[in-house]
Design a protein around this motif. Structure first.
Motif, PDB file in Angstrom:
ATOM      1  N   UNK A 155      -4.256 -14.800  -3.863  1.00  0.00           N
ATOM      2  CA  UNK A 155      -5.586 -14.424  -4.745  1.00  0.00           C
ATOM      3  C   UNK A 155      -5.555 -15.241  -5.976  1.00  0.00           C
ATOM      4  N   UNK A 156      -6.773 -15.316  -6.360  1.00  0.00           N
ATOM      5  CA  UNK A 156      -6.971 -16.673  -7.472  1.00  0.00           C
ATOM      6  C   UNK A 156      -7.039 -16.012  -8.772  1.00  0.00           C
ATOM      7  N   UNK A 157      -7.049 -14.550  -8.840  1.00  0.00           N
ATOM      8  CA  UNK A 157      -7.097 -13.774  -9.946  1.00  0.00           C
ATOM      9  C   UNK A 157      -5.787 -13.988 -10.724  1.00  0.00           C
ATOM     10  N   UNK A 158      -5.818 -14.643 -12.076  1.00  0.00           N
ATOM     11  CA  UNK A 158      -4.608 -14.842 -12.890  1.00  0.00           C
ATOM     12  C   UNK A 158      -3.470 -15.657 -12.036  1.00  0.00           C
ATOM     13  N   UNK A 159      -3.830 -16.601 -11.185  1.00  0.00           N
ATOM     14  CA  UNK A 159      -3.032 -17.481 -10.446  1.00  0.00           C
ATOM     15  C   UNK A 159      -3.376 -18.892 -11.072  1.00  0.00           C
ATOM     16  N   UNK A 160      -2.291 -19.132 -12.150  1.00  0.00           N
ATOM     17  CA  UNK A 160      -2.505 -20.337 -12.783  1.00  0.00           C
ATOM     18  C   UNK A 160      -2.297 -21.535 -11.978  1.00  0.00           C
ATOM     19  N   UNK A 161      -1.543 -21.608 -11.049  1.00  0.00           N
ATOM     20  CA  UNK A 161      -1.244 -22.565 -10.141  1.00  0.00           C
ATOM     21  C   UNK A 161      -2.706 -23.034  -9.389  1.00  0.00           C
ATOM     22  N   UNK A 162      -3.144 -21.809  -8.692  1.00  0.00           N
ATOM     23  CA  UNK A 162      -4.471 -22.033  -8.063  1.00  0.00           C
ATOM     24  C   UNK A 162      -5.426 -22.625  -8.960  1.00  0.00           C
ATOM     25  N   UNK A 163      -5.462 -21.907 -10.242  1.00  0.00           N
ATOM     26  CA  UNK A 163      -6.647 -22.361 -11.152  1.00  0.00           C
ATOM     27  C   UNK A 163      -6.571 -23.917 -11.656  1.00  0.00           C
ATOM     28  N   UNK A 164      -5.263 -24.181 -11.548  1.00  0.00           N
ATOM     29  CA  UNK A 164      -5.214 -25.725 -12.020  1.00  0.00           C
ATOM     30  C   UNK A 164      -5.763 -26.577 -10.877  1.00  0.00           C
ATOM     31  N   UNK A 165      -6.018 -26.123  -9.850  1.00  0.00           N
ATOM     32  CA  UNK A 165      -6.656 -26.791  -8.785  1.00  0.00           C
ATOM     33  C   UNK A 165      -8.281 -26.841  -8.751  1.00  0.00           C
ATOM     34  N   UNK A 166      -8.818 -25.992  -9.814  1.00  0.00           N
ATOM     35  CA  UNK A 166     -10.115 -25.578  -9.892  1.00  0.00           C
ATOM     36  C   UNK A 166     -10.657 -26.157 -11.295  1.00  0.00           C
ATOM     37  N   UNK A 167     -12.084 -26.941 -11.233  1.00  0.00           N
ATOM     38  CA  UNK A 167     -12.531 -27.241 -12.386  1.00  0.00           C
ATOM     39  C   UNK A 167     -13.621 -26.711 -12.508  1.00  0.00           C
ATOM     40  N   UNK A 168     -14.483 -26.134 -13.425  1.00  0.00           N
ATOM     41  CA  UNK A 168     -15.895 -25.875 -13.405  1.00  0.00           C
ATOM     42  C   UNK A 168     -16.309 -26.535 -14.583  1.00  0.00           C
ATOM     43  N   UNK A 169     -17.361 -27.265 -14.363  1.00  0.00           N
ATOM     44  CA  UNK A 169     -18.161 -27.897 -15.253  1.00  0.00           C
ATOM     45  C   UNK A 169     -19.272 -27.130 -15.634  1.00  0.00           C
ATOM     46  N   UNK A 170     -19.597 -26.744 -16.674  1.00  0.00           N
ATOM     47  CA  UNK A 170     -20.890 -25.749 -16.808  1.00  0.00           C
ATOM     48  C   UNK A 170     -21.399 -26.023 -18.142  1.00  0.00           C
ATOM     49  N   UNK A 171     -22.716 -25.470 -18.323  1.00  0.00           N
ATOM     50  CA  UNK A 171     -23.185 -25.489 -19.831  1.00  0.00           C
ATOM     51  C   UNK A 171     -22.683 -25.078 -20.592  1.00  0.00           C
ATOM     52  N   UNK A 172     -21.808 -23.839 -20.628  1.00  0.00           N
ATOM     53  CA  UNK A 172     -21.224 -23.515 -21.558  1.00  0.00           C
ATOM     54  C   UNK A 172     -20.446 -24.663 -22.488  1.00  0.00           C
ATOM     55  N   UNK A 173     -20.265 -24.639 -23.731  1.00  0.00           N
ATOM     56  CA  UNK A 173     -19.406 -25.491 -24.381  1.00  0.00           C
ATOM     57  C   UNK A 173     -17.976 -24.943 -24.756  1.00  0.00           C
ATOM     58  N   UNK A 174     -16.914 -25.414 -24.273  1.00  0.00           N
ATOM     59  CA  UNK A 174     -15.711 -24.720 -24.442  1.00  0.00           C
ATOM     60  C   UNK A 174     -14.898 -25.587 -25.402  1.00  0.00           C
ATOM     61  N   UNK A 175     -15.583 -26.710 -25.891  1.00  0.00           N
ATOM     62  CA  UNK A 175     -14.924 -27.269 -26.724  1.00  0.00           C
ATOM     63  C   UNK A 175     -15.101 -27.319 -28.187  1.00  0.00           C
ATOM     64  N   UNK A 176     -14.054 -27.405 -29.016  1.00  0.00           N
ATOM     65  CA  UNK A 176     -14.384 -27.117 -30.769  1.00  0.00           C
ATOM     66  C   UNK A 176     -15.111 -28.384 -31.103  1.00  0.00           C
ATOM     67  N   UNK A 177     -16.206 -28.179 -31.774  1.00  0.00           N
ATOM     68  CA  UNK A 177     -17.120 -29.145 -32.311  1.00  0.00           C
ATOM     69  C   UNK A 177     -16.376 -30.241 -33.010  1.00  0.00           C
ATOM     70  N   UNK A 178     -15.228 -29.966 -33.963  1.00  0.00           N
ATOM     71  CA  UNK A 178     -14.781 -30.739 -34.630  1.00  0.00           C
ATOM     72  C   UNK A 178     -13.691 -31.900 -33.919  1.00  0.00           C
ATOM     73  N   UNK A 179     -13.556 -31.454 -32.493  1.00  0.00           N
ATOM     74  CA  UNK A 179     -12.492 -32.376 -31.704  1.00  0.00           C
ATOM     75  C   UNK A 179     -13.013 -33.568 -31.472  1.00  0.00           C
ATOM     76  N   UNK A 180     -12.203 -34.572 -31.606  1.00  0.00           N
ATOM     77  CA  UNK A 180     -12.643 -35.954 -30.961  1.00  0.00           C
ATOM     78  C   UNK A 180     -12.556 -35.992 -29.413  1.00  0.00           C
ATOM     79  N   UNK A 181     -13.242 -36.552 -28.763  1.00  0.00           N
ATOM     80  CA  UNK A 181     -13.352 -36.782 -27.408  1.00  0.00           C
ATOM     81  C   UNK A 181     -12.220 -37.126 -26.745  1.00  0.00           C
TER      82      UNK A 181
END
Lengths: 293, 124
Positions: A68-94
């Motif tokens: 199961x993928x639910x709360x499975x950190x190892x599996x989630x580390x194999x999945x990357x979701x790029x989406x419209x939502x901005x998850x990054x703090x505005x003040x952080x450098x790239x």
């Protein structure tokens, strides 16, 4: 063997006033490029967010290589979701945001990310909050491509990108795919631009999965039949009709063949194959006659 | 390279078609290396598996051959083989539709033959 990959099983998501997903089941196998298509509000982003554990389904389960993928950190580390939502703090450098990605995913290809940044002319000393919509997308694309995740999901990847940058992204994506043979899932409204890249397509309509097919197979089934209304109706008898068009006495009928082949048309009928975008429009159109009734 | 993917034919047949056209115009000579699947897929945003499928059609027709670890090359005799192949298809693919269209336009057989003759005469 059949458990390999990501298996979405009977996922439903209910909001108070809406069923966003209704029992969707599908599989993402390793090493393939998928298209996830649907109109606005069809449920694509909901599905992707559930896979990435950003939101949780009302029912159903998702497994990664059988677990199961639910709360499975190892599996989630194999999945990357790029989406419209901005998850990054505005003040952080790239540059710093690259480090955060490395922390979560265990590694990060800095050389590659810098090469991509040069190609897209993105200055990595900037703060995320200072970027335009287009460059926010570009930055997120770079992170996705340089991440080590074996399954990379793109939700509207080219939002705000000009034609040159879109072209560049598609090239880099195919190049990355040829080298890494990872799985890429692309959800976009610019169907024509990805049609030849995608091997397998899922189409969601109003929360339900209506197409789960290899692109080549799907496209071999869709035709536009034109002629006079009477002739077309005789010829199309028994075929699955998706929609029709009237232009004076010229009548066009969109059909989906199932696994039959198209019978040889008589002289007064013309038939033409459809591209993915036209077929998509027909498959996801709301029946106008239903609305008129 | 002059690839032009604008028809609704399956992409892999278009890939094969484009390479054949280049062999026919002798843009790709016999023995010459053709672009790799990655080059073509990257340049035109086509799935590498699709490009490979197109190449396999060419291999099956004996037009290109794989040299292990090097790439794909135009086979010796490919040009003539392609011409023979195209000649076999010429009637079905070109002549039949031509006659069908001529009939739609009410050209008589004699009138159509005259047009073909004219085409040969003005050909330089």
């Amino acid at each position: 063997m059949t458990n390999v990959g990501i298996q979405v099983k009977q996922i439903s998501k209910h909001y108070r006033h809406k069923d966003a997903l209704k029992g969707v089941s599908l599989n993402f196998a390793p090493g393939k490029i998928y298209g996830l298509l649907g109109r606005n509000g069809a449920g694509k982003s909901t599905l992707l967010n559930i896979i990435a554990n950003r939101i949780f389904p009302s029912s159903g389960d998702i497994t990664f290589d059988g677990v199961t993928l639910n709360n499975n950190d190892q599996a989630l580390g194999q999945c990357y979701l790029m989406s419209e939502v901005n998850l990054y703090p505005d003040g952080d450098r790239l540059e710093r945001l690259f480090k955060n990605t490395e922390l979560f995913y265990g590694s990060f290809d800095y050389d590659y990310a810098h090469r991509l940044a040069r190609k897209f002319e993105l200055d990595l000393h900037q703060k995320f909050g200072k970027l335009s919509t287009g460059y926010r997308s570009i930055f997120k694309l770079i992170v996705a491509l340089a991440s080590p995740a074996r399954y990379v999901f793109f939700d509207e990847p080219v939002l705000g990108l000009d034609a040159n940058h879109r072209e560049l992204f598609y090239r880099e994506l195919v190049d990355n795919y040829a080298k890494t043979n990872r799985t890429f899932v692309i959800s976009t409204h610019l169907i024509e631009e990805i049609a030849a890249m995608v091997e397998h397509v899922f189409i969601i309509k109003s929360g339900e999965l209506i197409v789960d097919d290899e692109v080549e197979h799907l496209l071999s089934q869709g035709y536009l039949i034109t002629g006079t209304k009477a002739d077309v109706q005789v010829y199309c008898q028994g075929m699955k009709v998706l929609g029709h068009e009237n232009l004076g006495s010229l009548y066009g009928c969109y059909v989906l063949l199932g696994d039959d082949t198209l019978p040889t048309p008589p002289a007064n009928i013309t038939t033409e194959r459809l591209d993915l975008q036209r077929l998509f429009v027909q498959l996801t159109n709301i029946d106008e006659e239903e609305l008129d009734a | 390279m002059l690839f032009n993917f604008d028809s609704t034919d399956p992409i892999y047949t278009q890939v094969a078609e484009q390479v054949e056209a280049a062999i026919l115009t002798q843009t790709y000579h016999e023995g010459q290396q053709i672009p790799s699947t990655t080059e073509i897929s990257k340049y035109f945003h086509i799935n590498p598996a699709t490009v490979l499928k197109g190449f396999n059609l060419l291999v099956a027709k004996g037009l290109v051959e794989k040299k292990r670890g090097v790439g794909m090359f135009v086979s010796p005799g490919a040009y003539q083989r392609l011409i023979d192949h195209r000649r076999n298809e010429f009637y079905q693919l070109k002549i039949r539709p031509l006659i069908k269209e001529a009939q739609r336009l009410h050209f008589s057989e004699a009138a159509l033959l005259d047009l073909i003759k004219r085409g040969f005469e003005t050909n330089d």
